[in-house]
Design a protein around this motif. Structure first.
Motif, PDB file in Angstrom:
ATOM      1  N   VAL A 303       0.867  -1.176   0.000  1.00  0.00           N
ATOM      2  CA  VAL A 303       0.000   0.000   0.000  1.00  0.00           C
ATOM      3  C   VAL A 303       0.904   1.225   0.000  1.00  0.00           C
ATOM      4  N   THR A 304       0.638   2.166  -0.901  1.00  0.00           N
ATOM      5  CA  THR A 304       1.417   3.402  -0.952  1.00  0.00           C
ATOM      6  C   THR A 304       0.563   4.578  -0.480  1.00  0.00           C
ATOM      7  N   PHE A 305       1.260   5.575   0.076  1.00  0.00           N
ATOM      8  CA  PHE A 305       0.590   6.753   0.638  1.00  0.00           C
ATOM      9  C   PHE A 305       1.303   7.991   0.137  1.00  0.00           C
ATOM     10  N   PRO A 306       0.556   9.009  -0.321  1.00  0.00           N
ATOM     11  CA  PRO A 306       1.186  10.118  -1.037  1.00  0.00           C
ATOM     12  C   PRO A 306       1.852  11.181  -0.173  1.00  0.00           C
ATOM     13  N   ARG A 307       1.474  11.331   1.082  1.00  0.00           N
ATOM     14  CA  ARG A 307       1.930  12.490   1.852  1.00  0.00           C
ATOM     15  C   ARG A 307       2.719  12.065   3.090  1.00  0.00           C
ATOM     16  N   GLU A 308       3.742  12.837   3.407  1.00  0.00           N
ATOM     17  CA  GLU A 308       4.507  12.616   4.633  1.00  0.00           C
ATOM     18  C   GLU A 308       3.583  12.652   5.854  1.00  0.00           C
ATOM     19  N   ASP A 309       2.622  13.561   5.828  1.00  0.00           N
ATOM     20  CA  ASP A 309       1.752  13.754   6.990  1.00  0.00           C
ATOM     21  C   ASP A 309       0.729  12.627   7.169  1.00  0.00           C
ATOM     22  N   ILE A 318      -3.229   0.640  11.018  1.00  0.00           N
ATOM     23  CA  ILE A 318      -2.528  -0.645  11.084  1.00  0.00           C
ATOM     24  C   ILE A 318      -2.810  -1.364  12.405  1.00  0.00           C
ATOM     25  N   ARG A 319      -2.885  -0.625  13.515  1.00  0.00           N
ATOM     26  CA  ARG A 319      -2.951  -1.270  14.822  1.00  0.00           C
ATOM     27  C   ARG A 319      -4.085  -2.292  14.940  1.00  0.00           C
ATOM     28  N   PRO A 320      -5.343  -1.936  14.668  1.00  0.00           N
ATOM     29  CA  PRO A 320      -6.393  -2.961  14.810  1.00  0.00           C
ATOM     30  C   PRO A 320      -6.246  -4.100  13.803  1.00  0.00           C
ATOM     31  N   LEU A 321      -5.730  -3.799  12.607  1.00  0.00           N
ATOM     32  CA  LEU A 321      -5.512  -4.869  11.625  1.00  0.00           C
ATOM     33  C   LEU A 321      -4.480  -5.869  12.138  1.00  0.00           C
ATOM     34  N   ALA A 322      -3.436  -5.359  12.796  1.00  0.00           N
ATOM     35  CA  ALA A 322      -2.393  -6.238  13.329  1.00  0.00           C
ATOM     36  C   ALA A 322      -2.879  -6.989  14.567  1.00  0.00           C
ATOM     37  N   LEU A 323      -3.520  -6.279  15.495  1.00  0.00           N
ATOM     38  CA  LEU A 323      -3.969  -6.917  16.730  1.00  0.00           C
ATOM     39  C   LEU A 323      -5.014  -7.997  16.467  1.00  0.00           C
ATOM     40  N   ASN A 324      -5.852  -7.799  15.466  1.00  0.00           N
ATOM     41  CA  ASN A 324      -6.895  -8.762  15.136  1.00  0.00           C
ATOM     42  C   ASN A 324      -6.429  -9.817  14.139  1.00  0.00           C
ATOM     43  N   ARG A 325      -5.141  -9.817  13.852  1.00  0.00           N
ATOM     44  CA  ARG A 325      -4.503 -10.811  12.977  1.00  0.00           C
ATOM     45  C   ARG A 325      -5.071 -10.822  11.557  1.00  0.00           C
ATOM     46  N   VAL A 326      -5.657  -9.689  11.143  1.00  0.00           N
ATOM     47  CA  VAL A 326      -6.046  -9.582   9.737  1.00  0.00           C
ATOM     48  C   VAL A 326      -4.777  -9.581   8.892  1.00  0.00           C
ATOM     49  N   ILE A 327      -3.796  -8.769   9.320  1.00  0.00           N
ATOM     50  CA  ILE A 327      -2.457  -8.850   8.743  1.00  0.00           C
ATOM     51  C   ILE A 327      -1.742  -9.939   9.532  1.00  0.00           C
ATOM     52  N   ASP A 398     -10.171  -1.626   2.261  1.00  0.00           N
ATOM     53  CA  ASP A 398     -11.255  -0.762   2.734  1.00  0.00           C
ATOM     54  C   ASP A 398     -10.802   0.105   3.912  1.00  0.00           C
ATOM     55  N   SER A 399      -9.882  -0.414   4.719  1.00  0.00           N
ATOM     56  CA  SER A 399      -9.386   0.356   5.866  1.00  0.00           C
ATOM     57  C   SER A 399      -8.493   1.498   5.410  1.00  0.00           C
ATOM     58  N   PHE A 400      -7.629   1.232   4.441  1.00  0.00           N
ATOM     59  CA  PHE A 400      -6.654   2.238   4.038  1.00  0.00           C
ATOM     60  C   PHE A 400      -7.212   3.284   3.074  1.00  0.00           C
ATOM     61  N   VAL A 401      -8.361   3.030   2.437  1.00  0.00           N
ATOM     62  CA  VAL A 401      -8.912   4.040   1.532  1.00  0.00           C
ATOM     63  C   VAL A 401      -9.386   5.270   2.291  1.00  0.00           C
ATOM     64  N   LYS A 402      -9.415   5.178   3.614  1.00  0.00           N
ATOM     65  CA  LYS A 402      -9.738   6.365   4.408  1.00  0.00           C
ATOM     66  C   LYS A 402      -8.655   7.434   4.257  1.00  0.00           C
ATOM     67  N   ILE A 403      -7.477   7.021   3.821  1.00  0.00           N
ATOM     68  CA  ILE A 403      -6.381   7.968   3.579  1.00  0.00           C
ATOM     69  C   ILE A 403      -6.419   8.353   2.102  1.00  0.00           C
ATOM     70  N   PRO A 404      -6.683   9.602   1.775  1.00  0.00           N
ATOM     71  CA  PRO A 404      -6.801  10.011   0.377  1.00  0.00           C
ATOM     72  C   PRO A 404      -5.545   9.651  -0.424  1.00  0.00           C
ATOM     73  N   GLY A 405      -5.749   9.013  -1.563  1.00  0.00           N
ATOM     74  CA  GLY A 405      -4.641   8.687  -2.451  1.00  0.00           C
ATOM     75  C   GLY A 405      -3.964   7.366  -2.171  1.00  0.00           C
ATOM     76  N   ALA A 406      -4.355   6.666  -1.100  1.00  0.00           N
ATOM     77  CA  ALA A 406      -3.744   5.372  -0.798  1.00  0.00           C
ATOM     78  C   ALA A 406      -4.087   4.369  -1.897  1.00  0.00           C
ATOM     79  N   GLN A 407      -3.098   3.560  -2.276  1.00  0.00           N
ATOM     80  CA  GLN A 407      -3.303   2.568  -3.332  1.00  0.00           C
ATOM     81  C   GLN A 407      -2.725   1.229  -2.901  1.00  0.00           C
ATOM     82  N   LEU A 408      -3.490   0.158  -3.074  1.00  0.00           N
ATOM     83  CA  LEU A 408      -3.033  -1.187  -2.764  1.00  0.00           C
ATOM     84  C   LEU A 408      -2.669  -1.902  -4.063  1.00  0.00           C
ATOM     85  N   LYS A 409      -1.477  -2.497  -4.068  1.00  0.00           N
ATOM     86  CA  LYS A 409      -1.004  -3.225  -5.249  1.00  0.00           C
ATOM     87  C   LYS A 409      -0.542  -4.614  -4.851  1.00  0.00           C
ATOM     88  N   LEU A 410      -0.782  -5.584  -5.741  1.00  0.00           N
ATOM     89  CA  LEU A 410      -0.307  -6.953  -5.581  1.00  0.00           C
ATOM     90  C   LEU A 410       0.946  -7.153  -6.434  1.00  0.00           C
TER      91      LEU A 410
END
Length: 600
Positions: A303-309, A318-327, A398-410
């Motif tokens: 997943v890429t993110f466009p802004r430093e901020d 990431i935290r709930p995705l990691a804690l819930n073992r989705v990742i 679906d979680s990361f699209v909350k960040i404008p411009g985020a893109q997931l690639k395989l």
């Protein structure tokens, strides 16, 4: 290079897998094309360097005795030119990434034992002559000191050269028993040869010791990424030469066999002591059990993110995705500068001016890459059958699209040479060499790691990141942050890449490390491991209740090792024989003279 042939596992325990030989040749070619240092330089000091309190006559007598005990061919005196080599042909005489002068952290020689019994022989010899010894598994602890002993003039015990067997692979129990010279490359090949559907867990580079990495509490990137958490049972030579086994191994098996539960259950009866032999100098581990992961379906992604901020929000998602073992694995967050460096191109290909690369220049070059003008990369993997993986990928997207411009690639979305393909191999238990390429960033490249632990919270992550980035700018280094996400906490790994032929670069790198350690500790963030020359400073930052932890550790050291012969100084643990005699390395000579360990 004196020999153009890269050793393979068929030639040498520390060699490369045959399947990676062409990759190794290409990596070496890139590294050597950016090198200006000669292969070796004449040594300026009398050789071999002697340990403290040992005169040359006593040393010669002691070495002669050790040769009689182990054989001339198994003892080597360190009196030859020092050769830095490279990752696959590394020296076991000094730190190949020397941040001090090359001759500063050197051994007096090396012993090569072939068995636990021979390790006992060496340890008893060391007590007899009061010669400090420094055990290494393979000597590839790059970024943290390599094969160099903390106390100058110590005798290295190289466990890898002749103790490199995979002793057992249990396909039913998904475990193995290994010696210190077994690398991730070697264990991978052994598991493949066994035919069992099992994975190993490997760090970014696969040439290090499986035992050595676990004992330094290193990490990998599958669900078994916490390497010490996945160990099971040890055989240990203590500083007095006695041997013990931990966990169920302390209960004898029937008819003289090993206990059948030794690699199945980590504990025994009574106190669990295995952790005492991690990041310590309380014993030499000669065998260790390791749990292997049953092979499973998997899908890596980026997943890429466009802004430093975006950084703080990335962490919060990431935290709930990691804690819930989705990742399912130990994922990484990397900066765009790291992505430019992993191409293997030198820094001058992007910016040929001193000082950190400006953000607008980074954006200009990133825009020409397959990932485009972005600031952050998140590499992860999900596990299970196809349906489970697809469901997890959708939830992550679906979680990361909350960040404008985020893109997931395989992986199939990117060209064959992109780094995601190598991450996919690592995250499914296949060792690679790709992470050597960012070393080409500067000539004669070496690196230090700054590795604090940070809660998986956006505020904490931002605070540490801004602290580290600001200090990199102050000291004139590009910031190379990589975050390893272990659920509740993040390993922040800042890579300080420097030219080891440049004294000013070394000075600035040391200054940067010292200040990062001190300022991060002031905010409550401490390193989980560090380079040899910073170990006293880092140990002292763990100073709650008037250094209660360090006092306790020193008590154990003095009880187990009254002669302080085993790896004195490792991780700030000296023992009474050497403590407060000027061997510690503090941020300044003034603080060393005052013996101020607590607030640095």
């Amino acid at each position: 290079m004196t020999d153009n042939r890269i050793p393979t596992l068929g030639d040498k325990h520390s060699g490369i897998s045959e399947r990676l030989l062409e990759d190794a040749k290409a990596a070496r070619s890139r590294l050597y094309s950016n090198r200006t240092l000669p292969e070796s330089r004449p040594r300026q000091q009398e050789v071999p360097v002697l340990p403290p309190d040992v005169d040359r006559a006593t040393f010669n007598q002691a070495i002669g005795d050790l040769k009689r005990l182990l054989g001339d061919e198994n003892i080597e005196v360190n009196d030859k030119p020092l050769v830095d080599g490279w990752y696959m042909e590394h020296p076991n005489t000094h730190d190949a990434f020397h941040i001090l002068e090359q001759e500063e952290l050197v051994s007096c020689g090396t012993a090569y034992p072939a068995s636990t019994e021979e390790v006992q022989t060496i340890v008893k010899w060391a007590n007899r002559y009061l010669i400090p010894v420094y055990p290494i598994s393979m000597g590839r602890n790059v970024g943290y000191g390599g094969a160099a002993p903390r106390l100058r003039g110590s005798l290295l015990i190289d466990l890898g050269k002749r103790m490199n067997k995979v002793l057992k692979i249990d396909g039913h129990n998904a475990s193995c028993l290994v010696e210190p010279g077994v690398s991730y490359f070697a264990l991978y090949e052994a598991v493949q040869k066994s035919g069992h559907p099992l994975w190993i867990d490997t760090p970014d580079l696969g040439g290090g010791s499986v035992i050595g990495n676990a004992l330094d509490r290193g990490v990998g990137y599958t669900p078994y990424g916490d390497h010490f958490a996945c160990h099971c049972g040890m055989e240990v030579v203590l500083p007095n030469g006695e041997v013990l086994r931990t966990g169920m191994g302390s209960l004898p098996g029937a008819n003289g066999e090993d206990n059948p539960c030794w690699q199945a259950f980590q504990h025994s009866y009574g106190p669990s002591i295995d952790g005492l032999f991690t990041q310590s100098n309380f014993g030499i581990v000669t065998k260790m059990g390791v749990w292997l992961m049953p092979a499973t379906g998997h899908q890596s992604f980026m997943v890429t993110f466009p802004r430093e901020d975006d950084f703080e929000q990335i962490i919060e998602i990431i935290r709930p995705l990691a804690l819930n073992r989705v990742i399912g694995n130990v994922p990484q967050i990397r900066s765009v500068v790291q992505e430019l460096a992993i191409t293997g191109k030198p820094r001058t290909a992007f910016y040929d001016t001193k000082g950190p690369i400006p953000r607008d220049v980074i954006r200009q070059h990133a825009s020409k890459m397959p990932f485009g003008d972005v600031a952050w990369f998140f590499y992860g993997t999900v596990y299970g059958d196809d349906e489970t993986c697809q469901r997890s990928i959708k939830l992550i997207k679906d979680s990361f699209v909350k960040i404008p411009g985020a893109q997931l690639k395989l992986p199939q979305d990117l060209p064959p040479g992109h780094y995601l393909h190598d991450r996919a191999k690592v995250c499914s238990g296949t060792p690679v060499l790709r992470d050597l390429d960012w070393l080409n960033w500067v000539p004669n490249a070496a690196h230090l790691f700054f590795s604090p632990i940070v809660p998986t919270k956006g505020r904490d992550a931002r605070l540490v990141h801004e602290l580290v980035t600001g200090l990199h700018n102050k000291w004139g280094f590009d910031s190379f942050p990589t975050w390893c996400v272990l659920g509740r906490e993040l390993h922040y790994i800042a890579n300080i890449v420097y030219d080891r032929a440049d004294p000013d670069a070394k000075r600035r790198a040391i200054g940067l490390m010292r200040e990062m350690i001190a300022k991060a500790a002031d905010e409550g963030y401490g390193e989980y491991r560090t380079h040899l020359i910073f170990q006293d400073q880092v140990a002292a930052t763990y100073g709650w209740n008037n250094q209660a932890l360090n006092t306790f550790v020193e008590c154990i050291k003095d009880a187990l090792d009254p002669n302080s012969i085993m790896a004195p100084g490792r991780n700030g643990i000296w023992g009474r024989r050497y403590k407060n005699r000027g061997f510690e390395m503090w941020p300044s000579s003034e603080k060393a003279a005052k013996r101020i360990p607590a607030k640095i």
